[in-house]
Design an enzyme around this catalytic site. Structure first.
Site, PDB file in Angstrom:
ATOM      1  N   TRP A 114      47.002  83.530  52.678  1.00  0.00           N
ATOM      2  CA  TRP A 114      48.459  83.702  52.557  1.00  0.00           C
ATOM      3  C   TRP A 114      48.888  85.033  53.166  1.00  0.00           C
ATOM      4  CZ3 TRP A 114      50.320  79.243  52.121  1.00  0.00           C
ATOM      5  CH2 TRP A 114      49.749  78.276  51.282  1.00  0.00           C
ATOM      6  N   ASP A 181      53.894  89.423  47.208  1.00  0.00           N
ATOM      7  CA  ASP A 181      53.851  87.975  47.003  1.00  0.00           C
ATOM      8  C   ASP A 181      53.165  87.747  45.666  1.00  0.00           C
ATOM      9  OD1 ASP A 181      53.253  85.291  46.938  1.00  0.00           O
ATOM     10  OD2 ASP A 181      52.343  85.191  48.931  1.00  0.00           O
ATOM     11  N   LYS A 205      53.390  77.463  41.028  1.00  0.00           N
ATOM     12  CA  LYS A 205      52.106  77.851  40.465  1.00  0.00           C
ATOM     13  C   LYS A 205      52.221  78.119  38.955  1.00  0.00           C
ATOM     14  CE  LYS A 205      50.569  77.738  44.681  1.00  0.00           C
ATOM     15  NZ  LYS A 205      50.726  78.805  45.637  1.00  0.00           N
TER      16      LYS A 205
END
Ligand SMILES: *Cc1c(COP(=O)(O)O)cnc(C)c1O
Length: 371
Positions: A114, A181, A205
């Site tokens: 990511w 993030d 998530k």
């Protein structure tokens, strides 16, 4: 024509009890699922479904207001910050961040897939200084001891690396605005928001179904870039219109509000952190004790409390598929490791009950006795 009872019969769903270890989309509180299901039938006594109302109805504006307020309350967000709900996933933020903040240069920490994607997007906007990387060891640790250039417009980190099971568990000090993030560890522990310029993440998530992205922004970071920003990609647009510039993801925002209410009732993020540490501790203890398995993160202090990665120990590699089948037969889903790491990954998000972790530990112990 369907009769009323036929129409509703399909709703008597009996869900088979599973231990849901999926990394994302992932387990949500039953409270969130049930309240959202009810609102999909009838929302706020309007005689309409949540899916067919105007996002500008006062009942839905109340949902956004409440979700924003609970975000601020649960994370103790100081004055001077905004919370907005957007579409596009965390992946759109990889571009929105440099678009809104970068004039010339930004610093990034490369801790996984990511992070790499965010670096790729940032390079479209200027110079990217990758100050540290753990790519040499397939991201099995968190780089430390790097220097952040003082002329960077911001420093970007991924606090929890969902794929590799590493996590930056403290609020880092940064001499330039810190952008994080937190897709897979938001609300898992208390954070000091004042240390950050932006915190963002996809909701799927630890918060809500896929479709909504949260962004917490320090207001005074905006309006400083020399280029123009398309309206929809400009944070200021969404701050000014309180997430209502265009149609926001109505159902996921409603679901997020339910999770936030559940979190508050459970005692908030400090209590969650306690439970998460306990759950992760149970599983890591078994991974370290059981001769069949070993953790895949190199340093203990970098181990994630949200995504717990482990592989078969040397000499036991041939049992991997058998353990997977064994655990699956016991109702465990989502424990396969990401293809780039292999082995197993158990995601232990807030909504995962301790009983599920205990069931996995018992499965590991029973498998040890069996082979
Ligand atoms: C899942 C994930 C993303 C991607 O989120 P999308 O909402 O699918 O774009 C980004 N960062 C992290 C840390 C993730 O876990």
């Amino acid at each position: 024509m369907l009769t009323k009872s036929q129409e509703y019969k399909s709703l008597n769903i009996k869900r088979m009890k599973k231990h849901n270890f999926f990394a994302g989309p992932s387990i949500l509180p039953q409270f969130t699922i049930e309240n959202t299901a009810k609102a999909i039938h009838e929302f706020a006594d309007m005689g309409l479904s949540l899916m067919e109302i105007s996002h500008r109805s006062k009942q839905f504006v109340t949902v956004v207001d409440e979700a924003t307020a609970l975000f601020k309350e649960l994370l103790n967000i100081p004055e001077g910050y905004s919370v907005i709900f957007l579409g596009g996933g965390a992946s759109t933020q990889f571009a929105m961040i440099p678009f809104n903040l970068m004039n010339k240069k930004a610093a990034y920490l490369n801790t996984g897939a990511w992070a790499k994607k965010s670096i790729k997007e940032a390079k479209l906007f200027g110079e990217v200084d990758v100050v540290g990387s753990s790519e040499d060891k397939n991201f099995a640790y968190i780089p430390k001891g790097y220097t952040i250039p003082a002329d960077a417009d911001y420093f970007h980190i991924t606090t929890n690396n969902t794929i590799y099971g590493t996590e930056i568990k403290e609020d880092l000090y940064s001499n330039v605005p810190l952008v994080a993030d937190m897709s897979s560890d938001i609300f898992s522990r208390p954070i000091d928001v004042s240390k950050y310029g932006i915190i963002y993440g996809g909701a799927q998530k630890n918060l809500a179904p896929a479709g909504v992205t949260f962004v917490i922004i320090k207001n005074d970071l905006l309006g400083k870039v020399d280029h123009s920003i398309p309206t929809m990609l400009n944070y200021q647009t969404h701050i000014d219109k309180e997430s209502m510039f265009n149609t926001p993801p109505v159902v996921p925002i409603f679901a997020a509000l339910q999770t936030l209410k559940w979190l508050k009732a459970k005692g908030g993020v400090a209590k969650m952190n306690e439970i998460n540490l306990m759950k992760a501790g149970l599983l890591y203890d078994e991974i370290d004790r059981n001769p069949l398995f070993k953790g895949s993160v190199l340093n203990i202090e970098d181990r994630s409390i949200m995504n717990i990665c482990f592989v078969m120990n040397e000499g036991y590699e041939k049992h991997e598929a058998d353990f997977f089948t064994f655990a699956t037969e016991k109702g465990m889903v989502g424990i396969k490791g990401h293809r780039s790491v292999g082995g197993f990954r158990a995601s232990t998000y807030n909504a995962l009950p301790v009983e599920s972790v205990q069931a996995l530990v018992i499965a590991m112990q029973d498998f040890e006795k069996k082979i």
